[in-house]
Design an enzyme around this catalytic site. Structure first.
Site, PDB file in Angstrom:
ATOM      1  N   ASP A 183     -12.039  24.325 -39.486  1.00  0.00           N
ATOM      2  CA  ASP A 183     -10.980  23.375 -39.181  1.00  0.00           C
ATOM      3  C   ASP A 183     -10.220  23.868 -37.957  1.00  0.00           C
ATOM      4  O   ASP A 183      -9.967  25.075 -37.821  1.00  0.00           O
ATOM      5  CB  ASP A 183     -10.022  23.221 -40.364  1.00  0.00           C
ATOM      6  CG  ASP A 183     -10.685  22.555 -41.563  1.00  0.00           C
ATOM      7  OD1 ASP A 183     -11.628  21.776 -41.349  1.00  0.00           O
ATOM      8  OD2 ASP A 183     -10.261  22.831 -42.708  1.00  0.00           O
ATOM      9  N   ASP A 197     -13.775  15.494 -40.994  1.00  0.00           N
ATOM     10  CA  ASP A 197     -12.755  14.951 -41.893  1.00  0.00           C
ATOM     11  C   ASP A 197     -12.208  13.632 -41.359  1.00  0.00           C
ATOM     12  O   ASP A 197     -11.965  12.687 -42.128  1.00  0.00           O
ATOM     13  CB  ASP A 197     -11.617  15.962 -42.054  1.00  0.00           C
ATOM     14  CG  ASP A 197     -12.070  17.260 -42.688  1.00  0.00           C
ATOM     15  OD1 ASP A 197     -13.028  17.221 -43.488  1.00  0.00           O
ATOM     16  OD2 ASP A 197     -11.475  18.314 -42.383  1.00  0.00           O
TER      17      ASP A 197
END
Length: 266
Positions: A183, A197
């Site tokens: 991330d 995502d």
């Protein structure tokens, strides 16, 4: 004798009607046929329906293959963009200070996440791997009856995002099936996420909107499916109601037509 000749030559008498009808004339319409025509007219359907040529059998197959093609292209784009962005930030940003994009609101910083959003479920990495795999299988099963272009785009985004995070789960450290997702997009007072995502969220929102509009992956709508039953029942009821009435009317007209002949004969 003269009276008998007048009766025979009277217009509308049985003999006169028989002589005036050609031998090749079509058979007269029976009361049952008249009742059926009246029922069709009440229902709004044409009395004589002509059946056209059936649609090409391969037309629906071609449409479905095109929608699957759109799904795969969208999924591939989402997957490649996610994979490329992760390779880039790992090579350039991991181990470095965060980069401000919009002040302190949006920054870029690499975080290895073994759980879900907001870092939840760090000890359940294998569970999230199984969930991602299940999502991919479900999407592929839905694609077998896919005829809607918006649904193809939505499912393609979901598929590409799920594949992006599943790749991290399978091939990144610390081990297979337990890999940590990369991330790198950090929003102030929010979670740190990646482009996979984002694709999953956007695809999910589109699926919700399509469902609220009543659209199905096969191109049909909820409202159309719900109206099929009641409308069919109403039409059947109308036909049943019109049938006896039409029979009575046809019988009455037949009786009225026959009445003058009986009076003349008498």
């Amino acid at each position: 004798m003269a009276a008998a000749e007048r009766i025979i030559s009277t217009p509308g008498s049985p003999k006169t009607r028989d002589d005036s009808v050609p031998t090749t004339a079509a058979p007269a319409q029976t009361p049952t046929d008249a009742a059926q025509d009246t029922a069709r007219a009440v229902e709004g359907a044409p009395v004589a329906e002509s059946t056209g040529p059936a649609p090409a059998a391969g037309a629906t197959g071609i449409a479905r293959r095109r929608r699957i093609g759109v799904l795969l292209v969208v999924a591939l784009l989402a997957y490649l963009v996610d994979l490329g962005s992760k390779l880039l930030v790992v090579a350039r940003l991991e181990g470095h200070s965060p980069i401000a994009v919009i002040g302190d609101v949006v920054t870029l910083q690499v975080i290895r996440n073994g759980g879900a959003a907001f870092g939840m479920g760090q000890a359940m990495t294998i569970v999230f791997t199984m969930i991602a795999t299940a999502v991919i299988v479900v999407i592929w099963r839905i694609a077998r009856r896919l005829y809607s272009l918006p649904w193809a785009i939505a499912l393609g985004m979901l598929l590409g995002g799920a594949l992006g995070n599943l790749t991290d789960r399978l091939f990144r450290s610390p081990e297979v099936f337990r890999g940590h997702v990369v991330d790198f997009i950090s929003v102030q007072h929010f979670a740190v996420f990646n482009l996979a995502d984002s694709a999953i969220v956007c695809g999910g929102i589109l699926v919700v909107l399509l469902s609220f509009r009543g659209s199905n992956p096969d191109g049909s709508t909820h409202q159309a499916a719900a109206k099929v039953g009641p409308e069919t029942g109403d039409d059947a009821g109308a036909g049943a109601t019109a049938g006896p009435a039409a029979d009575d009317g046809a019988a009455a007209r037949t009786g009225d037509a026959a009445e003058p002949g009986r009076k003349d004969g008498a």
